[in-house]
Write an enzyme that holds these catalytic residues in place. Structure first.
Site, mmCIF file in Angstrom:
data_model
loop_
_atom_site.group_PDB
_atom_site.id
_atom_site.type_symbol
_atom_site.label_atom_id
_atom_site.label_comp_id
_atom_site.label_asym_id
_atom_site.label_seq_id
_atom_site.Cartn_x
_atom_site.Cartn_y
_atom_site.Cartn_z
ATOM 1 N N SER A 3 27.741 -26.249 -6.821
ATOM 2 C CA SER A 3 28.317 -27.225 -5.889
ATOM 3 C C SER A 3 29.434 -27.989 -6.593
ATOM 4 O O SER A 3 29.330 -28.273 -7.796
ATOM 5 C CB SER A 3 27.252 -28.216 -5.432
ATOM 6 O OG SER A 3 27.855 -29.311 -4.769
ATOM 7 N N TYR A 9 20.260 -33.592 -6.828
ATOM 8 C CA TYR A 9 21.075 -32.425 -6.465
ATOM 9 C C TYR A 9 22.172 -32.189 -7.501
ATOM 10 O O TYR A 9 22.348 -31.053 -7.968
ATOM 11 C CB TYR A 9 21.685 -32.648 -5.080
ATOM 12 C CG TYR A 9 22.397 -31.446 -4.504
ATOM 13 C CD1 TYR A 9 21.691 -30.339 -4.059
ATOM 14 C CD2 TYR A 9 23.788 -31.422 -4.396
ATOM 15 C CE1 TYR A 9 22.347 -29.237 -3.512
ATOM 16 C CE2 TYR A 9 24.449 -30.338 -3.850
ATOM 17 C CZ TYR A 9 23.726 -29.245 -3.407
ATOM 18 O OH TYR A 9 24.372 -28.161 -2.866
HETATM 19 P P1 NDP Z 1 21.277 -23.844 4.264
HETATM 20 O O1 NDP Z 1 20.286 -24.952 4.201
HETATM 21 O O2 NDP Z 1 22.066 -23.637 5.492
HETATM 22 O O3 NDP Z 1 20.599 -22.466 3.818
HETATM 23 C C1 NDP Z 1 19.786 -22.447 2.672
HETATM 24 C C2 NDP Z 1 19.436 -21.016 2.343
HETATM 25 O O4 NDP Z 1 18.586 -21.037 1.179
HETATM 26 C C3 NDP Z 1 18.653 -20.347 3.455
HETATM 27 O O5 NDP Z 1 18.963 -18.977 3.518
HETATM 28 C C4 NDP Z 1 17.208 -20.539 3.013
HETATM 29 O O6 NDP Z 1 16.335 -19.539 3.494
HETATM 30 C C5 NDP Z 1 17.359 -20.420 1.495
HETATM 31 N N1 NDP Z 1 16.245 -21.079 0.817
HETATM 32 C C6 NDP Z 1 15.956 -22.406 0.757
HETATM 33 N N2 NDP Z 1 14.793 -22.588 0.098
HETATM 34 C C7 NDP Z 1 14.350 -21.360 -0.254
HETATM 35 C C8 NDP Z 1 13.210 -20.885 -0.948
HETATM 36 N N3 NDP Z 1 12.255 -21.721 -1.401
HETATM 37 N N4 NDP Z 1 13.085 -19.554 -1.160
HETATM 38 C C9 NDP Z 1 14.027 -18.683 -0.694
HETATM 39 N N5 NDP Z 1 15.107 -19.069 -0.022
HETATM 40 C C10 NDP Z 1 15.266 -20.390 0.197
HETATM 41 O O7 NDP Z 1 22.275 -24.139 3.059
HETATM 42 P P2 NDP Z 1 23.714 -23.546 2.717
HETATM 43 O O8 NDP Z 1 23.878 -22.196 3.274
HETATM 44 O O9 NDP Z 1 24.700 -24.588 3.027
HETATM 45 O O10 NDP Z 1 23.571 -23.488 1.130
HETATM 46 C C11 NDP Z 1 23.617 -22.289 0.372
HETATM 47 C C12 NDP Z 1 23.894 -22.663 -1.069
HETATM 48 O O11 NDP Z 1 25.145 -23.359 -1.137
HETATM 49 C C13 NDP Z 1 22.856 -23.638 -1.664
HETATM 50 O O12 NDP Z 1 22.634 -23.298 -3.009
HETATM 51 C C14 NDP Z 1 23.545 -24.980 -1.555
HETATM 52 O O13 NDP Z 1 23.069 -25.896 -2.503
HETATM 53 C C15 NDP Z 1 24.993 -24.587 -1.808
HETATM 54 N N6 NDP Z 1 26.002 -25.525 -1.328
HETATM 55 C C16 NDP Z 1 26.111 -25.862 0.000
HETATM 56 C C17 NDP Z 1 27.145 -26.699 0.407
HETATM 57 C C18 NDP Z 1 27.360 -27.060 1.826
HETATM 58 O O14 NDP Z 1 28.187 -27.963 2.078
HETATM 59 N N7 NDP Z 1 26.717 -26.431 2.789
HETATM 60 C C19 NDP Z 1 28.101 -27.275 -0.560
HETATM 61 C C20 NDP Z 1 27.886 -26.857 -1.916
HETATM 62 C C21 NDP Z 1 26.886 -26.011 -2.272
HETATM 63 P P3 NDP Z 1 15.002 -19.918 4.341
HETATM 64 O O15 NDP Z 1 15.458 -20.655 5.563
HETATM 65 O O16 NDP Z 1 14.365 -18.598 4.636
HETATM 66 O O17 NDP Z 1 14.156 -20.778 3.427
#
Ligand code: NDP
Length: 246
Positions: free
Chosen positions: A141, A155
Site C-alpha cells: 500500500s 495497517y
Molecule cells: P477487498 O476487501 O475488496 O478484497 C480483499 C480480498 O482479500 C478478497 O479477495 C478476500 O477474499 C481476500 N481475503 C481477505 N482475507 C482473506 C483471508 N483470510 N484468506 C484469504 N483471502 C482473504 O480489498 P482490495 O481488493 O481493495 O485489496 C486487495 C489488496 O490491495 C489488499 O492487500 C489491500 O490491503 C491492498 N490495497 C487496497 C487498496 C484500496 O484502496 N482498495 C489500497 C492499497 C492497498 P474473501 O472475500 O474470500 O475473504
C-alpha cells in the site's frame, strides 16, 4: 496480448476486488490462474467461470490466509497438479482502522497473519519449485510510506513490513533468476475502499490526479511485472496511487 502464455499463476484473494481484476488480466494474457478465497466462494467461482468462458484456464480454491497450513497445502496441490508456480501474487489483505486506544492483541494477530505472515508462507511453499524467470509480486500500500491520517497504525505497520520482505527475498532469489517486487496501490475503488465516502473525498483532495484508481489499473502493472518485459525489475516497491504520496 498473450505475454503470459504457458505460465502458471497463483493469486491469494483473487475472487473479488483488486485480486479479481488481477486474476482476469493474467488469465486474458494466457496464464493458467489458480486463486484463493476465504469467505467469497460464490464471487470467486463466478470470476473463474468468466475467465474460462473467454477461453482461459482458471480455478478458485478455498484457503484462508490466516491458516498457514491451508495456504501452504493449496500451493503444494497446485504444484503437484500443474507442475510449478511461475507467478505468485500475494494480494489478499485486510484493513483494520480504529483508534489506537481500542486496539487489541487479536487485531494485531489477525492483520499480521493475513497481510504479512501469509506472504512469507506462500513464498516458502512456492519457491522450491519456482523455475528461473519466476515472479513474486506482493500488493502492499502507498500508506507504507505515508500514513495519511490517524487510525492507520496496524495497517501501515503491516504494509511497511512487505518492503523489507521484498528487498531481502530479491537478494535471496536473484541467483535463481526469480524477481521479487512490491506494488503499492493508492485508493482503488473496491469493497475495502469505496469511492463514494467522505474519506474518499478527503483522499481525492490530496491526490495529484484527484480520482480513484481501478483494479484494472493495478492489474496492468502486475501483468507487466509478471511478463518478460519486467525481467530487470527486482527488489523494489512501485507506488501506483494517482499521486497521493507525491
Ligand atoms: P477487498 O476487501 O475488496 O478484497 C480483499 C480480498 O482479500 C478478497 O479477495 C478476500 O477474499 C481476500 N481475503 C481477505 N482475507 C482473506 C483471508 N483470510 N484468506 C484469504 N483471502 C482473504 O480489498 P482490495 O481488493 O481493495 O485489496 C486487495 C489488496 O490491495 C489488499 O492487500 C489491500 O490491503 C491492498 N490495497 C487496497 C487498496 C484500496 O484502496 N482498495 C489500497 C492499497 C492497498 P474473501 O472475500 O474470500 O475473504
Amino acid at each position: 496480448m498473450n505475454r503470459l502464455e504457458n505460465k502458471i499463476a497463483f493469486i491469494t484473494g483473487g475472487g473479488r476486488g483488486m485480486g479479481a481484476a488481477i486474476s482476469k488480466r493474467l488469465g486474458e494474457e494466457g496464464a493458467t490462474v489458480v486463486f484463493t478465497y476465504s469467505k467469497s466462494k460464490k464471487k470467486a467461482e463466478e470470476v473463474a467461470a468468466k475467465i474460462n468462458e473467454k477461453g482461459g484456464h482458471a480455478r478458485a480454491v478455498e484457503a484462508d490466509s490466516r491458516d498457514p497450513k491451508a495456504l501452504s497445502n493449496a500451493i503444494q496441490k497446485t504444484i503437484t497438479e500443474l507442475g510449478r508456480i511461475d507467478i505468485l501474487i500475494n494480494n489478499a489483505g485486510i484493513y483494520v482502522g480504529k483508534e489506537f486506544e481500542s486496539h487489541t492483541l487479536e487485531d494485531y494477530e489477525e492483520i499480521m497473519a493475513i497481510n504479512v505472515r501469509a506472504v512469507y508462507v506462500a513464498a516458502l511453499a512456492a519457491v522450491p519449485k519456482m523455475p528461473r524467470n519466476g515472479r513474486i509480486i506482493t500488493i502492499g500500500s502507498n500508506m507504507a510510506e505515508n500514513a495519511l491520517g490517524p487510525q492507520t497504525t496496524l495497517y501501515t505497520m503491516s504494509k511497511a513490513a512487505l518492503a523489507g520482505f521484498t528487498r531481502g527475498l530479491a537478494r535471496d532469489l536473484g541467483a535463481k533468476g526469480i524477481t521479487v517486487n512490491l506494488v503499492q496501490p493508492g485508493p482503488i475503488n473496491t469493497d475495502m475502499n469505496p469511492s463514494d465516502t467522505e474519506l474518499a473525498d478527503f483522499l481525492r483532495s490530496r491526490m495529484a490526479l484527484s480520482e480513484y484508481g481501478t483494479g484494472e489499473d493495478i492489474a496492468g502493472l502486475v501483468a507487466y511485472l509478471a511478463s518478460e518485459e519486467g525481467k530487470y525489475i527486482t527488489g523494489t516497491a512501485i507506488t501506483i496511487d494517482g499521486g497521493l504520496n507525491a
